[in-house]
Motif scaffolding. Structure first.
Motif, PDB file in Angstrom:
ATOM      1  N   ALA A 114      11.072  11.568   9.861  1.00 25.32           N
ATOM      2  CA  ALA A 114       9.928  11.600   8.947  1.00 25.32           C
ATOM      3  C   ALA A 114       9.601  10.190   8.468  1.00 25.32           C
ATOM      4  CB  ALA A 114      10.235  12.506   7.759  1.00 25.32           C
ATOM      5  N   LEU A 115      10.640   9.431   8.164  1.00 26.69           N
ATOM      6  CA  LEU A 115      10.408   8.085   7.643  1.00 26.69           C
ATOM      7  C   LEU A 115       9.730   7.196   8.677  1.00 26.69           C
ATOM      8  CD1 LEU A 115      10.627   6.176   5.301  1.00 26.69           C
ATOM      9  CD2 LEU A 115      12.990   5.653   5.939  1.00 26.69           C
ATOM     10  N   ALA A 116      10.013   7.444   9.954  1.00 22.87           N
ATOM     11  CA  ALA A 116       9.342   6.663  11.003  1.00 22.87           C
ATOM     12  C   ALA A 116       7.836   6.904  10.969  1.00 22.87           C
ATOM     13  CB  ALA A 116       9.917   7.021  12.368  1.00 22.87           C
ATOM     14  N   LYS A 117       7.455   8.169  10.846  1.00 23.13           N
ATOM     15  CA  LYS A 117       6.027   8.503  10.758  1.00 23.13           C
ATOM     16  C   LYS A 117       5.420   7.913   9.485  1.00 23.13           C
ATOM     17  CE  LYS A 117       6.325  13.148  12.623  1.00 23.13           C
ATOM     18  NZ  LYS A 117       5.972  14.563  12.392  1.00 23.13           N
ATOM     19  N   ILE A 118       6.160   8.080   8.396  1.00 26.66           N
ATOM     20  CA  ILE A 118       5.676   7.632   7.093  1.00 26.66           C
ATOM     21  C   ILE A 118       5.465   6.121   7.087  1.00 26.66           C
ATOM     22  CG2 ILE A 118       6.405   7.323   4.687  1.00 26.66           C
ATOM     23  CD1 ILE A 118       7.839  10.109   5.016  1.00 26.66           C
ATOM     24  N   THR A 119       6.409   5.421   7.661  1.00 25.80           N
ATOM     25  CA  THR A 119       6.322   3.963   7.708  1.00 25.80           C
ATOM     26  C   THR A 119       5.109   3.494   8.510  1.00 25.80           C
ATOM     27  OG1 THR A 119       8.721   3.772   7.481  1.00 25.80           O
ATOM     28  CG2 THR A 119       7.565   1.875   8.382  1.00 25.80           C
ATOM     29  N   ALA A 120       4.836   4.206   9.611  1.00 25.65           N
ATOM     30  CA  ALA A 120       3.672   3.848  10.425  1.00 25.65           C
ATOM     31  C   ALA A 120       2.391   3.999   9.601  1.00 25.65           C
ATOM     32  CB  ALA A 120       3.617   4.722  11.673  1.00 25.65           C
ATOM     33  N   LEU A 121       2.290   5.086   8.838  1.00 29.04           N
ATOM     34  CA  LEU A 121       1.110   5.293   7.992  1.00 29.04           C
ATOM     35  C   LEU A 121       1.058   4.253   6.871  1.00 29.04           C
ATOM     36  CD1 LEU A 121       1.150   9.199   7.745  1.00 29.04           C
ATOM     37  CD2 LEU A 121      -0.506   7.789   8.984  1.00 29.04           C
ATOM     38  N   ALA A 122       2.225   3.929   6.338  1.00 32.46           N
ATOM     39  CA  ALA A 122       2.271   2.955   5.249  1.00 32.46           C
ATOM     40  C   ALA A 122       1.800   1.579   5.728  1.00 32.46           C
ATOM     41  CB  ALA A 122       3.682   2.868   4.677  1.00 32.46           C
ATOM     42  N   GLN A 123       2.068   1.272   6.988  1.00 34.66           N
ATOM     43  CA  GLN A 123       1.570   0.008   7.549  1.00 34.66           C
ATOM     44  C   GLN A 123       0.046   0.002   7.581  1.00 34.66           C
ATOM     45  OE1 GLN A 123       3.700  -2.188   7.875  1.00 34.66           O
ATOM     46  NE2 GLN A 123       5.599  -1.002   8.098  1.00 34.66           N
ATOM     47  N   LYS A 124      -0.518   1.152   7.939  1.00 37.43           N
ATOM     48  CA  LYS A 124      -1.982   1.253   7.977  1.00 37.43           C
ATOM     49  C   LYS A 124      -2.560   1.043   6.579  1.00 37.43           C
ATOM     50  CE  LYS A 124      -4.123   4.367  10.470  1.00 37.43           C
ATOM     51  NZ  LYS A 124      -4.505   5.638  11.151  1.00 37.43           N
ATOM     52  N   HIS A 125      -1.896   1.648   5.605  1.00 30.58           N
ATOM     53  CA  HIS A 125      -2.332   1.448   4.217  1.00 30.58           C
ATOM     54  C   HIS A 125      -2.277  -0.030   3.847  1.00 30.58           C
ATOM     55  CE1 HIS A 125      -1.902   0.904  -0.077  1.00 30.58           C
ATOM     56  NE2 HIS A 125      -0.657   0.546   0.113  1.00 30.58           N
ATOM     57  N   GLU A 126      -1.172  -0.673   4.194  1.00 29.50           N
ATOM     58  CA  GLU A 126      -1.002  -2.076   3.813  1.00 29.50           C
ATOM     59  C   GLU A 126      -2.074  -2.946   4.469  1.00 29.50           C
ATOM     60  OE1 GLU A 126       1.354  -2.595   1.547  1.00 29.50           O
ATOM     61  OE2 GLU A 126       0.608  -4.630   1.283  1.00 29.50           O
ATOM     62  N   ALA A 127      -2.395  -2.626   5.720  1.00 26.99           N
ATOM     63  CA  ALA A 127      -3.449  -3.377   6.411  1.00 26.99           C
ATOM     64  C   ALA A 127      -4.792  -3.188   5.706  1.00 26.99           C
ATOM     65  CB  ALA A 127      -3.542  -2.922   7.862  1.00 26.99           C
ATOM     66  N   ARG A 128      -5.028  -1.975   5.244  1.00 25.56           N
ATOM     67  CA  ARG A 128      -6.282  -1.691   4.538  1.00 25.56           C
ATOM     68  C   ARG A 128      -6.347  -2.449   3.210  1.00 25.56           C
ATOM     69  NH1 ARG A 128      -7.650   3.587   6.393  1.00 25.56           N
ATOM     70  NH2 ARG A 128      -5.848   4.303   5.248  1.00 25.56           N
ATOM     71  N   LEU A 129      -5.214  -2.508   2.531  1.00 24.96           N
ATOM     72  CA  LEU A 129      -5.159  -3.250   1.271  1.00 24.96           C
ATOM     73  C   LEU A 129      -5.441  -4.736   1.502  1.00 24.96           C
ATOM     74  CD1 LEU A 129      -4.509  -3.671  -1.717  1.00 24.96           C
ATOM     75  CD2 LEU A 129      -2.070  -3.556  -1.158  1.00 24.96           C
ATOM     76  N   ALA A 130      -4.832  -5.277   2.554  1.00 22.97           N
ATOM     77  CA  ALA A 130      -5.038  -6.700   2.865  1.00 22.97           C
ATOM     78  C   ALA A 130      -6.504  -6.972   3.186  1.00 22.97           C
ATOM     79  CB  ALA A 130      -4.146  -7.120   4.025  1.00 22.97           C
ATOM     80  N   GLU A 131      -7.127  -6.008   3.878  1.00 21.02           N
ATOM     81  CA  GLU A 131      -8.529  -6.182   4.222  1.00 21.02           C
ATOM     82  C   GLU A 131      -9.405  -6.074   2.973  1.00 21.02           C
ATOM     83  OE1 GLU A 131     -11.385  -4.480   7.825  1.00 21.02           O
ATOM     84  OE2 GLU A 131      -9.239  -4.000   7.674  1.00 21.02           O
ATOM     85  N   ALA A 157      -4.492   0.539  -4.859  1.00 18.75           N
ATOM     86  CA  ALA A 157      -3.470   0.566  -3.808  1.00 18.75           C
ATOM     87  C   ALA A 157      -2.785   1.928  -3.754  1.00 18.75           C
ATOM     88  CB  ALA A 157      -2.450  -0.542  -4.034  1.00 18.75           C
ATOM     89  N   PHE A 158      -2.420   2.474  -4.905  1.00 16.23           N
ATOM     90  CA  PHE A 158      -1.712   3.760  -4.909  1.00 16.23           C
ATOM     91  C   PHE A 158      -2.623   4.884  -4.421  1.00 16.23           C
ATOM     92  CE2 PHE A 158       2.463   3.593  -7.470  1.00 16.23           C
ATOM     93  CZ  PHE A 158       2.788   2.378  -6.913  1.00 16.23           C
ATOM     94  N   ARG A 159      -3.888   4.841  -4.831  1.00 15.44           N
ATOM     95  CA  ARG A 159      -4.818   5.861  -4.347  1.00 15.44           C
ATOM     96  C   ARG A 159      -4.955   5.801  -2.836  1.00 15.44           C
ATOM     97  NH1 ARG A 159      -9.482   5.321  -8.789  1.00 15.44           N
ATOM     98  NH2 ARG A 159      -8.525   6.633 -10.376  1.00 15.44           N
ATOM     99  N   ASP A 160      -5.072   4.577  -2.315  1.00 13.17           N
ATOM    100  CA  ASP A 160      -5.209   4.443  -0.868  1.00 13.17           C
ATOM    101  C   ASP A 160      -3.930   4.891  -0.172  1.00 13.17           C
ATOM    102  OD1 ASP A 160      -6.911   3.219   1.429  1.00 13.17           O
ATOM    103  OD2 ASP A 160      -4.874   2.448   1.745  1.00 13.17           O
ATOM    104  N   PHE A 161      -2.796   4.549  -0.753  1.00 10.26           N
ATOM    105  CA  PHE A 161      -1.513   4.975  -0.186  1.00 10.26           C
ATOM    106  C   PHE A 161      -1.450   6.499  -0.110  1.00 10.26           C
ATOM    107  CE2 PHE A 161       2.871   6.292  -0.281  1.00 10.26           C
ATOM    108  CZ  PHE A 161       3.535   5.372   0.505  1.00 10.26           C
TER     109      PHE A 161
END
Lengths: 156, 156
Positions: free
Chosen positions: B121-138, B39-43
């Motif tokens: 910056a946090l808005a952009k970061i959060t959007a990317l973090a959502q993508k990471h979370e979706a990838r983890l769930a998948e 998870a951390f690597r993907d993040f």
DNA sequence: TATTGTTATACTCTATAACTATA
DNA sequence: TATAGTTATAGAGTATAACAATA
């Protein structure tokens, strides 16, 4: 107004209480990390007499379960980088817990085995590791421990 | 004897296959660690453009959810050592994402807030973090993701 | 005396790169 | 050319200790 009146969120705060996690609540990685850190700390503390860290323990167990295998096979299994593993194995060799034998098939690689001393040490280490595991199960609750174990082991 | 004869376990091994885990199979910490590392690597990879690491992200989210709190409160919440947090906050301040204001109540402590730039910056970061979370769930499956999240969040 | 924040050091772990010796 | 193992270096995170300012 009474002393126990409804107070604002700011006033209300117990100064030692943890804060709100915000968006972190939605990240599995955060919760995984938090429990994993607790587990590793407890492991290290429980095994402090033997001076064995989680990564070393995992290497000893995999060698024990697969005697004669190469460093690259161990590293691939445990996701430990070969450079890191090389140093770790030197430490374990210095402690006389493992030995590298010449591999019959491939002169580049070593066949890793536990020494007799390593077997003895691993017996003690394993006993302590069981105590750690019991403490972890108690910390999170036996039911949750079993749920997590099933969920994670089935995946891996 | 046929070429596909029953072979011994040693001969049988696919040379690139992982080995047996042995006693490691009974340790929850090992499985927690394995998934957490993934998870951390993907993040980190997903957020590489923003150069934000998981610990920095967690600090930004907790400041955003609790503006005006002190370093010690943030550190207590996230289990980050105060020495480590001090350096991390200096980095975030150098990037103009947070600012330290004088605390009205206690001259020793700082009131931490996001800057306007930090919010952006946090808005952009959060959007990317959502993508990471979706990838983890998948990666682990949506059902397992939900099970783990429930089990771990209920505990925390 | 205790707490907040700071600086510094040592150690572990991760990530790379460069090198050798084999295959 | 690729792989097994080694050595070295840089960066992140953890664990301590010591210190100044303030409570």
């Amino acid at each position: 107004m009474r002393a126990e009146r409804k107070r604002s969120a700011l006033e209300d705060a117990d100064p030692a209480a943890p804060l709100r996690l915000g968006g972190l609540e939605n990240h599995l990685g955060y919760f995984l990390r938090r429990l994993q850190v607790w587990a590793f700390r407890d492991f290290i503390a429980t095994l402090s007499d033997m001076h064995v860290r989680p990564a070393q323990y995992s290497v000893l167990l995999v060698i024990a379960a697969n005697p004669g295998q190469s460093q690259s096979a161990i590293g691939r299994t445990l996701n430990i980088e070969r450079a890191r593993l090389a140093r770790m194995l030197h430490e374990l060799e210095d402690r006389r817990w493992i030995s590298r034998r010449a591999s019959g098939r491939d002169a580049r690689s070593h066949a890793l085995v536990l020494t007799a001393e390593g077997e003895k040490a691993l017996a003690k280490i394993t006993a302590l590791a069981q105590k750690h595991e019991a403490r972890l199960a108690e910390y999170i609750g036996r039911k949750r421990w079993a749920e997590l174990m099933k969920s994670l082991r089935d995946f891996g």
